[in-house]
Design a protein around this motif. Structure first.
Motif, PDB file in Angstrom:
ATOM      1  N   MET A 120      26.615  -4.833  29.265  1.00 54.73           N
ATOM      2  CA  MET A 120      25.381  -4.995  28.499  1.00 54.73           C
ATOM      3  C   MET A 120      24.163  -4.556  29.305  1.00 54.73           C
ATOM      4  O   MET A 120      23.279  -3.843  28.809  1.00 54.73           O
ATOM      5  CB  MET A 120      25.228  -6.448  28.054  1.00 54.73           C
ATOM      6  N   GLU A 121      24.112  -4.982  30.566  1.00 55.60           N
ATOM      7  CA  GLU A 121      22.956  -4.654  31.403  1.00 55.60           C
ATOM      8  C   GLU A 121      22.916  -3.161  31.724  1.00 55.60           C
ATOM      9  O   GLU A 121      21.843  -2.546  31.752  1.00 55.60           O
ATOM     10  CB  GLU A 121      22.973  -5.481  32.691  1.00 55.60           C
ATOM     11  N   LEU A 122      24.073  -2.554  31.955  1.00 57.96           N
ATOM     12  CA  LEU A 122      24.102  -1.120  32.250  1.00 57.96           C
ATOM     13  C   LEU A 122      23.714  -0.295  31.024  1.00 57.96           C
ATOM     14  O   LEU A 122      23.042   0.741  31.149  1.00 57.96           O
ATOM     15  CB  LEU A 122      25.491  -0.714  32.758  1.00 57.96           C
ATOM     16  N   GLU A 123      24.133  -0.741  29.845  1.00 56.36           N
ATOM     17  CA  GLU A 123      23.716  -0.047  28.623  1.00 56.36           C
ATOM     18  C   GLU A 123      22.197  -0.144  28.447  1.00 56.36           C
ATOM     19  O   GLU A 123      21.538   0.817  28.043  1.00 56.36           O
ATOM     20  CB  GLU A 123      24.421  -0.660  27.405  1.00 56.36           C
ATOM     21  N   LYS A 124      21.651  -1.323  28.767  1.00 54.59           N
ATOM     22  CA  LYS A 124      20.199  -1.496  28.695  1.00 54.59           C
ATOM     23  C   LYS A 124      19.492  -0.554  29.670  1.00 54.59           C
ATOM     24  O   LYS A 124      18.493   0.089  29.312  1.00 54.59           O
ATOM     25  CB  LYS A 124      19.842  -2.947  29.016  1.00 54.59           C
ATOM     26  N   LEU A 125      20.026  -0.453  30.878  1.00 53.15           N
ATOM     27  CA  LEU A 125      19.423   0.423  31.884  1.00 53.15           C
ATOM     28  C   LEU A 125      19.543   1.889  31.484  1.00 53.15           C
ATOM     29  O   LEU A 125      18.629   2.692  31.728  1.00 53.15           O
ATOM     30  CB  LEU A 125      20.090   0.185  33.241  1.00 53.15           C
ATOM     31  N   ARG A 126      20.673   2.250  30.852  1.00 56.01           N
ATOM     32  CA  ARG A 126      20.849   3.632  30.389  1.00 56.01           C
ATOM     33  C   ARG A 126      19.807   3.992  29.320  1.00 56.01           C
ATOM     34  O   ARG A 126      19.202   5.062  29.348  1.00 56.01           O
ATOM     35  CB  ARG A 126      22.253   3.826  29.837  1.00 56.01           C
ATOM     36  N   LEU A 127      19.596   3.061  28.403  1.00 55.35           N
ATOM     37  CA  LEU A 127      18.599   3.297  27.358  1.00 55.35           C
ATOM     38  C   LEU A 127      17.192   3.368  27.951  1.00 55.35           C
ATOM     39  O   LEU A 127      16.335   4.129  27.485  1.00 55.35           O
ATOM     40  CB  LEU A 127      18.669   2.185  26.307  1.00 55.35           C
ATOM     41  N   PHE A 128      16.956   2.559  28.993  1.00 58.37           N
ATOM     42  CA  PHE A 128      15.650   2.565  29.653  1.00 58.37           C
ATOM     43  C   PHE A 128      15.346   3.940  30.229  1.00 58.37           C
ATOM     44  O   PHE A 128      14.227   4.462  30.106  1.00 58.37           O
ATOM     45  CB  PHE A 128      15.629   1.505  30.750  1.00 58.37           C
ATOM     46  N   LYS A 129      16.346   4.553  30.838  1.00 58.22           N
ATOM     47  CA  LYS A 129      16.160   5.891  31.403  1.00 58.22           C
ATOM     48  C   LYS A 129      16.291   6.975  30.353  1.00 58.22           C
ATOM     49  O   LYS A 129      16.052   8.150  30.635  1.00 58.22           O
ATOM     50  CB  LYS A 129      17.185   6.128  32.533  1.00 58.22           C
ATOM     51  N   ASN A 130      16.720   6.569  29.133  1.00 59.06           N
ATOM     52  CA  ASN A 130      16.810   7.500  27.994  1.00 59.06           C
ATOM     53  C   ASN A 130      17.656   8.727  28.335  1.00 59.06           C
ATOM     54  O   ASN A 130      17.285   9.865  28.042  1.00 59.06           O
ATOM     55  CB  ASN A 130      15.414   7.946  27.556  1.00 59.06           C
ATOM     56  N   ASN A 131      18.811   8.436  28.984  1.00 60.35           N
ATOM     57  CA  ASN A 131      19.772   9.492  29.320  1.00 60.35           C
ATOM     58  C   ASN A 131      19.209  10.542  30.280  1.00 60.35           C
ATOM     59  O   ASN A 131      19.723  11.659  30.372  1.00 60.35           O
ATOM     60  CB  ASN A 131      20.293  10.190  28.059  1.00 60.35           C
ATOM     61  N   SER A 132      18.127  10.192  30.975  1.00 59.47           N
ATOM     62  CA  SER A 132      17.576  11.146  31.938  1.00 59.47           C
ATOM     63  C   SER A 132      18.390  11.100  33.228  1.00 59.47           C
ATOM     64  O   SER A 132      19.265  10.259  33.409  1.00 59.47           O
ATOM     65  CB  SER A 132      16.117  10.796  32.246  1.00 59.47           C
ATOM     66  N   ALA A 133      18.084  12.013  34.117  1.00 58.15           N
ATOM     67  CA  ALA A 133      18.824  12.071  35.382  1.00 58.15           C
ATOM     68  C   ALA A 133      18.233  11.129  36.422  1.00 58.15           C
ATOM     69  O   ALA A 133      18.650  11.134  37.571  1.00 58.15           O
ATOM     70  CB  ALA A 133      18.827  13.500  35.911  1.00 58.15           C
ATOM     71  N   GLY A 134      17.252  10.336  36.034  1.00 58.79           N
ATOM     72  CA  GLY A 134      16.595   9.452  36.982  1.00 58.79           C
ATOM     73  C   GLY A 134      17.518   8.377  37.522  1.00 58.79           C
ATOM     74  O   GLY A 134      18.500   7.990  36.892  1.00 58.79           O
ATOM     75  N   THR A 135      17.200   7.890  38.708  1.00 62.68           N
ATOM     76  CA  THR A 135      18.005   6.861  39.366  1.00 62.68           C
ATOM     77  C   THR A 135      17.337   5.504  39.206  1.00 62.68           C
ATOM     78  O   THR A 135      16.122   5.374  39.368  1.00 62.68           O
ATOM     79  CB  THR A 135      18.161   7.193  40.863  1.00 62.68           C
ATOM     80  N   ILE A 136      18.150   4.511  38.887  1.00 58.48           N
ATOM     81  CA  ILE A 136      17.658   3.136  38.755  1.00 58.48           C
ATOM     82  C   ILE A 136      17.541   2.514  40.136  1.00 58.48           C
ATOM     83  O   ILE A 136      18.492   2.554  40.934  1.00 58.48           O
ATOM     84  CB  ILE A 136      18.630   2.298  37.902  1.00 58.48           C
TER      85      ILE A 136
END
Length: 327
Positions: A171-187
Protein backbone atom coordinates in the motif's frame (compact mmCIF):
# COMPACT_ATOMS: atom_id res chain seq x y z
CA UNK A 1 7.22 -26.56 -14.47
CA UNK A 2 3.43 -26.84 -14.95
CA UNK A 3 3.01 -27.45 -11.18
CA UNK A 4 3.59 -24.56 -8.76
CA UNK A 5 3.46 -24.69 -4.96
CA UNK A 6 3.29 -21.55 -2.79
CA UNK A 7 3.27 -21.96 0.98
CA UNK A 8 3.66 -19.77 4.06
CA UNK A 9 1.81 -17.58 6.52
CA UNK A 10 2.16 -14.37 4.49
CA UNK A 11 -1.27 -14.63 2.91
CA UNK A 12 -1.14 -11.22 1.25
CA UNK A 13 2.21 -11.96 -0.44
CA UNK A 14 0.85 -15.28 -1.72
CA UNK A 15 -2.23 -13.57 -3.15
CA UNK A 16 -0.03 -11.00 -4.89
CA UNK A 17 2.06 -13.80 -6.40
CA UNK A 18 -1.13 -15.52 -7.59
CA UNK A 19 -2.33 -12.30 -9.27
CA UNK A 20 1.01 -11.99 -11.05
CA UNK A 21 0.74 -15.61 -12.17
CA UNK A 22 -2.79 -15.05 -13.49
CA UNK A 23 -1.68 -11.98 -15.45
CA UNK A 24 1.27 -13.89 -16.89
CA UNK A 25 -0.51 -17.09 -17.89
CA UNK A 26 -4.13 -16.30 -18.70
CA UNK A 27 -5.63 -14.60 -21.73
CA UNK A 28 -8.18 -12.14 -20.26
CA UNK A 29 -10.61 -12.89 -23.09
CA UNK A 30 -10.68 -16.60 -22.21
CA UNK A 31 -10.21 -16.48 -18.45
CA UNK A 32 -13.71 -17.74 -17.61
CA UNK A 33 -13.00 -20.93 -19.58
CA UNK A 34 -9.43 -21.57 -18.48
CA UNK A 35 -9.24 -20.53 -14.82
CA UNK A 36 -10.57 -22.44 -11.80
CA UNK A 37 -10.11 -21.87 -8.10
CA UNK A 38 -10.93 -24.91 -5.96
CA UNK A 39 -10.74 -25.19 -2.17
CA UNK A 40 -8.32 -28.03 -1.47
CA UNK A 41 -9.40 -29.29 1.95
CA UNK A 42 -11.30 -32.36 0.66
CA UNK A 43 -10.13 -35.38 -1.34
CA UNK A 44 -12.95 -34.88 -3.85
CA UNK A 45 -11.78 -31.32 -4.49
CA UNK A 46 -8.19 -32.46 -5.02
CA UNK A 47 -9.31 -35.04 -7.59
CA UNK A 48 -11.46 -32.40 -9.28
CA UNK A 49 -8.51 -30.01 -9.50
CA UNK A 50 -6.24 -32.68 -10.96
CA UNK A 51 -8.84 -33.55 -13.58
CA UNK A 52 -9.38 -29.89 -14.46
CA UNK A 53 -5.64 -29.40 -14.89
CA UNK A 54 -5.59 -32.24 -17.42
CA UNK A 55 -8.36 -30.62 -19.47
CA UNK A 56 -7.16 -29.06 -22.77
CA UNK A 57 -7.09 -25.26 -22.99
CA UNK A 58 -10.18 -23.70 -24.55
CA UNK A 59 -9.36 -20.84 -26.91
CA UNK A 60 -6.19 -18.80 -26.35
CA UNK A 61 -3.63 -18.58 -23.56
CA UNK A 62 -2.99 -21.16 -20.84
CA UNK A 63 -5.07 -23.00 -18.29
CA UNK A 64 -4.58 -22.30 -14.56
CA UNK A 65 -6.16 -24.42 -11.83
CA UNK A 66 -5.65 -23.06 -8.30
CA UNK A 67 -6.02 -25.62 -5.50
CA UNK A 68 -6.25 -23.21 -2.55
CA UNK A 69 -5.55 -24.02 1.12
CA UNK A 70 -4.68 -27.59 0.26
CA UNK A 71 -3.79 -30.11 2.97
CA UNK A 72 -2.07 -32.40 0.52
CA UNK A 73 1.34 -31.87 2.16
CA UNK A 74 0.01 -32.46 5.67
CA UNK A 75 -2.12 -35.54 5.02
CA UNK A 76 -2.45 -37.54 1.85
CA UNK A 77 -4.20 -40.88 1.31
CA UNK A 78 -2.66 -43.54 -0.89
CA UNK A 79 -5.39 -43.01 -3.50
CA UNK A 80 -4.65 -39.28 -3.71
CA UNK A 81 -0.93 -39.91 -3.86
CA UNK A 82 -1.42 -42.30 -6.78
CA UNK A 83 -3.46 -39.63 -8.58
CA UNK A 84 -0.66 -37.13 -8.02
CA UNK A 85 1.87 -39.56 -9.46
CA UNK A 86 -0.35 -40.16 -12.46
CA UNK A 87 -1.21 -36.52 -13.14
CA UNK A 88 1.66 -34.16 -12.31
CA UNK A 89 4.28 -35.58 -14.70
CA UNK A 90 1.71 -35.63 -17.52
CA UNK A 91 0.19 -32.16 -17.32
CA UNK A 92 -0.13 -30.46 -20.72
CA UNK A 93 2.56 -27.85 -21.37
CA UNK A 94 0.02 -25.02 -21.39
CA UNK A 95 -1.87 -26.19 -18.29
CA UNK A 96 -0.69 -25.11 -14.83
CA UNK A 97 -1.67 -26.48 -11.43
CA UNK A 98 -1.14 -24.05 -8.54
CA UNK A 99 -1.16 -25.39 -4.96
CA UNK A 100 -1.20 -23.01 -1.98
CA UNK A 101 -1.05 -23.65 1.75
CA UNK A 102 -0.39 -21.61 4.88
CA UNK A 103 1.32 -24.60 6.49
CA UNK A 104 4.85 -25.81 5.97
CA UNK A 105 4.98 -29.10 4.04
CA UNK A 106 5.58 -32.17 6.17
CA UNK A 107 8.86 -33.41 4.71
CA UNK A 108 8.18 -36.93 5.98
CA UNK A 109 5.20 -37.45 3.66
CA UNK A 110 5.58 -39.10 0.27
CA UNK A 111 3.29 -36.46 -1.22
CA UNK A 112 5.53 -33.63 0.01
CA UNK A 113 8.66 -35.25 -1.39
CA UNK A 114 6.96 -35.92 -4.71
CA UNK A 115 5.61 -32.36 -5.05
CA UNK A 116 9.04 -30.97 -4.10
CA UNK A 117 10.49 -32.85 -7.09
CA UNK A 118 7.68 -32.07 -9.51
CA UNK A 119 6.79 -28.47 -8.69
CA UNK A 120 8.27 -25.00 -8.59
CA UNK A 121 8.14 -24.36 -4.83
CA UNK A 122 8.26 -20.90 -3.25
CA UNK A 123 8.08 -20.02 0.43
CA UNK A 124 6.12 -17.03 1.73
CA UNK A 125 6.81 -17.12 5.46
CA UNK A 126 6.46 -13.93 7.51
CA UNK A 127 9.82 -12.38 8.31
CA UNK A 128 10.38 -12.14 12.08
CA UNK A 129 10.06 -8.43 13.00
CA UNK A 130 13.52 -8.29 14.57
CA UNK A 131 15.25 -9.41 11.34
CA UNK A 132 15.55 -5.85 10.11
CA UNK A 133 18.02 -6.66 7.32
CA UNK A 134 15.66 -9.26 5.84
CA UNK A 135 12.75 -6.81 5.99
CA UNK A 136 14.87 -4.15 4.28
CA UNK A 137 15.72 -6.65 1.54
CA UNK A 138 12.02 -7.39 1.14
CA UNK A 139 11.38 -3.64 0.77
CA UNK A 140 14.00 -3.50 -2.00
CA UNK A 141 12.44 -6.45 -3.84
CA UNK A 142 8.86 -5.15 -3.71
CA UNK A 143 9.94 -1.59 -4.55
CA UNK A 144 11.63 -2.92 -7.69
CA UNK A 145 8.50 -4.89 -8.58
CA UNK A 146 6.23 -1.88 -8.04
CA UNK A 147 8.64 0.42 -9.89
CA UNK A 148 9.71 2.72 -7.07
CA UNK A 149 13.32 3.86 -6.58
CA UNK A 150 14.35 4.37 -2.95
CA UNK A 151 17.47 5.80 -1.39
CA UNK A 152 19.18 3.62 1.26
CA UNK A 153 17.86 5.90 4.03
CA UNK A 154 14.35 5.64 2.61
CA UNK A 155 14.56 1.84 2.51
CA UNK A 156 15.66 1.74 6.15
CA UNK A 157 12.89 4.08 7.30
CA UNK A 158 10.19 2.33 5.28
CA UNK A 159 11.27 -1.06 6.64
CA UNK A 160 11.04 0.34 10.17
CA UNK A 161 7.64 1.84 9.42
CA UNK A 162 5.90 -1.22 7.95
CA UNK A 163 7.75 -4.05 9.69
CA UNK A 164 6.84 -7.46 8.26
CA UNK A 165 3.36 -6.35 7.15
CA UNK A 166 3.35 -7.17 3.42
CA UNK A 167 -0.05 -5.61 2.81
CA UNK A 168 1.02 -2.31 4.36
CA UNK A 169 4.30 -2.36 2.42
CA UNK A 170 2.48 -2.74 -0.91
CA UNK A 171 0.00 0.00 0.00
CA UNK A 172 2.73 2.46 0.96
CA UNK A 173 4.83 1.70 -2.13
CA UNK A 174 1.80 2.19 -4.39
CA UNK A 175 1.21 5.53 -2.67
CA UNK A 176 4.84 6.51 -3.24
CA UNK A 177 4.64 5.43 -6.89
CA UNK A 178 1.60 7.63 -7.44
CA UNK A 179 3.36 10.49 -5.65
CA UNK A 180 6.19 10.34 -8.16
CA UNK A 181 3.61 9.86 -10.94
CA UNK A 182 5.67 7.13 -12.61
CA UNK A 183 8.61 9.50 -12.99
CA UNK A 184 12.21 8.37 -12.75
CA UNK A 185 12.69 10.31 -9.52
CA UNK A 186 14.05 8.63 -6.41
CA UNK A 187 12.15 8.58 -3.13
CA UNK A 188 14.23 9.84 -0.21
CA UNK A 189 13.84 9.81 3.56
CA UNK A 190 12.04 13.16 3.54
CA UNK A 191 9.36 11.74 1.22
CA UNK A 192 8.86 8.74 3.52
CA UNK A 193 8.46 10.98 6.56
CA UNK A 194 5.84 13.12 4.84
CA UNK A 195 3.87 10.39 3.03
CA UNK A 196 4.10 7.12 4.94
CA UNK A 197 1.71 6.65 7.84
CA UNK A 198 3.56 7.29 11.08
CA UNK A 199 2.36 3.97 12.41
CA UNK A 200 5.99 3.11 12.84
CA UNK A 201 5.51 2.68 16.57
CA UNK A 202 6.80 -0.84 16.29
CA UNK A 203 7.66 -3.59 18.70
CA UNK A 204 11.32 -2.85 17.98
CA UNK A 205 10.80 0.71 19.18
CA UNK A 206 9.20 -0.75 22.28
CA UNK A 207 12.32 -2.86 22.87
CA UNK A 208 14.48 0.24 22.45
CA UNK A 209 12.36 2.23 24.92
CA UNK A 210 12.66 -0.57 27.49
CA UNK A 211 16.43 -0.71 27.02
CA UNK A 212 16.63 3.05 27.63
CA UNK A 213 14.43 2.65 30.76
CA UNK A 214 11.87 5.04 29.23
CA UNK A 215 9.01 3.44 31.13
CA UNK A 216 6.39 6.03 30.22
CA UNK A 217 7.17 5.88 26.51
CA UNK A 218 7.23 2.07 26.60
CA UNK A 219 3.77 1.93 28.18
CA UNK A 220 2.43 4.38 25.58
CA UNK A 221 3.86 2.22 22.79
CA UNK A 222 2.16 -0.86 24.21
CA UNK A 223 -1.18 0.95 24.23
CA UNK A 224 -0.70 2.08 20.64
CA UNK A 225 0.37 -1.35 19.42
CA UNK A 226 -2.64 -3.06 20.99
CA UNK A 227 -4.97 -0.34 19.70
CA UNK A 228 -3.66 -1.19 16.21
CA UNK A 229 -4.63 -4.80 16.88
CA UNK A 230 -1.05 -6.03 17.04
CA UNK A 231 -0.92 -9.58 18.36
CA UNK A 232 0.40 -9.56 21.97
CA UNK A 233 2.32 -12.78 21.32
CA UNK A 234 3.90 -11.25 18.22
CA UNK A 235 4.96 -8.23 20.29
CA UNK A 236 6.45 -10.57 22.88
CA UNK A 237 8.26 -12.59 20.20
CA UNK A 238 9.84 -9.44 18.82
CA UNK A 239 10.95 -8.32 22.27
CA UNK A 240 12.41 -11.75 22.92
CA UNK A 241 14.30 -11.78 19.63
CA UNK A 242 15.71 -8.30 20.15
CA UNK A 243 16.85 -8.85 23.74
CA UNK A 244 18.31 -12.21 22.75
CA UNK A 245 20.38 -10.45 20.06
CA UNK A 246 21.57 -7.80 22.51
CA UNK A 247 22.46 -10.42 25.12
CA UNK A 248 24.46 -12.61 22.72
CA UNK A 249 26.41 -9.67 21.31
CA UNK A 250 27.30 -8.42 24.79
CA UNK A 251 28.27 -11.92 25.89
CA UNK A 252 30.63 -12.36 22.93
CA UNK A 253 32.16 -8.93 23.56
CA UNK A 254 32.77 -9.76 27.23
CA UNK A 255 34.34 -13.06 26.18
CA UNK A 256 36.89 -11.07 24.20
CA UNK A 257 35.70 -11.94 20.71
CA UNK A 258 37.17 -9.41 18.27
CA UNK A 259 35.97 -10.74 14.91
CA UNK A 260 32.79 -8.88 13.94
CA UNK A 261 31.74 -11.70 11.61
CA UNK A 262 31.91 -14.25 14.41
CA UNK A 263 29.84 -12.04 16.72
CA UNK A 264 27.29 -11.42 13.96
CA UNK A 265 27.06 -15.14 13.20
CA UNK A 266 26.50 -16.02 16.86
CA UNK A 267 23.71 -13.45 17.13
CA UNK A 268 22.24 -14.34 13.71
CA UNK A 269 22.84 -10.83 12.38
CA UNK A 270 23.00 -10.83 8.58
CA UNK A 271 24.85 -7.52 8.21
CA UNK A 272 27.91 -7.26 10.52
CA UNK A 273 27.92 -3.46 10.02
CA UNK A 274 24.83 -3.33 12.23
CA UNK A 275 27.06 -4.30 15.18
CA UNK A 276 28.39 -0.75 15.36
CA UNK A 277 24.95 0.51 16.39
CA UNK A 278 24.21 -2.45 18.66
CA UNK A 279 27.47 -1.89 20.54
CA UNK A 280 26.43 1.71 21.23
CA UNK A 281 22.96 0.62 22.38
CA UNK A 282 24.25 -1.89 24.94
CA UNK A 283 27.54 -0.33 26.01
CA UNK A 284 26.26 0.57 29.51
CA UNK A 285 24.80 -2.89 30.21
CA UNK A 286 26.34 -6.19 31.25
CA UNK A 287 25.54 -9.53 29.68
CA UNK A 288 24.17 -10.62 33.07
CA UNK A 289 21.57 -7.82 32.95
CA UNK A 290 20.57 -8.55 29.37
CA UNK A 291 20.36 -12.31 29.92
CA UNK A 292 18.15 -11.69 32.96
CA UNK A 293 15.50 -10.16 30.68
CA UNK A 294 14.91 -13.45 28.87
CA UNK A 295 13.20 -15.37 31.73
CA UNK A 296 10.87 -12.37 32.22
CA UNK A 297 9.93 -12.45 28.56
CA UNK A 298 9.42 -16.22 28.68
CA UNK A 299 7.08 -15.76 31.64
CA UNK A 300 5.25 -13.03 29.71
CA UNK A 301 4.75 -15.40 26.78
CA UNK A 302 3.58 -18.18 29.12
CA UNK A 303 1.00 -15.93 30.81
CA UNK A 304 -0.36 -14.65 27.50
CA UNK A 305 -0.71 -18.18 26.17
CA UNK A 306 -2.58 -19.10 29.38
CA UNK A 307 -5.14 -16.38 28.62
CA UNK A 308 -3.91 -13.47 30.77
CA UNK A 309 -5.30 -10.02 29.94
CA UNK A 310 -2.81 -8.64 27.35
CA UNK A 311 -2.58 -4.96 28.30
CA UNK A 312 -2.15 -5.42 32.04
CA UNK A 313 0.25 -8.34 31.58
CA UNK A 314 2.43 -6.48 29.10
CA UNK A 315 2.46 -3.34 31.25
CA UNK A 316 3.50 -5.29 34.34
CA UNK A 317 6.37 -7.07 32.59
CA UNK A 318 7.55 -3.91 30.84
CA UNK A 319 7.83 -2.11 34.17
CA UNK A 320 9.69 -5.12 35.55
CA UNK A 321 12.11 -5.05 32.60
CA UNK A 322 12.76 -1.32 32.93
CA UNK A 323 13.49 -1.72 36.65
CA UNK A 324 15.84 -4.64 35.94
CA UNK A 325 17.87 -2.58 33.48
CA UNK A 326 18.53 0.34 35.83
CA UNK A 327 22.31 0.72 35.95
Amino acid sequence: MPTIFYWGEDEFAINQAVKNLQAKLLDPNWIQFNYDKINGDRNEAIIDALNQAMTPVFGMGNRLVWLADTVICQQCSEDIFQELQRTLPNLPENSYLLLTSAKKPDSRLKSSKFIQNQAEVKEFELIPPWKVEDIAQRVREIAKEVGVKLTPDAIELLAESVGNNSRLLWMELEKLRLFKNNSAGTIDKKDILSLVNASNQSSLQLASAILKRETGKALELVNELLNRNENPLAITATLGGQFRTWAIVKLKIEEGEKDEKNIAAAAEIVNPKRLYFIRKEIQSFSSKQLLATLPILLELEYRLKRGAEPLATLQTKIIELCCLLVT
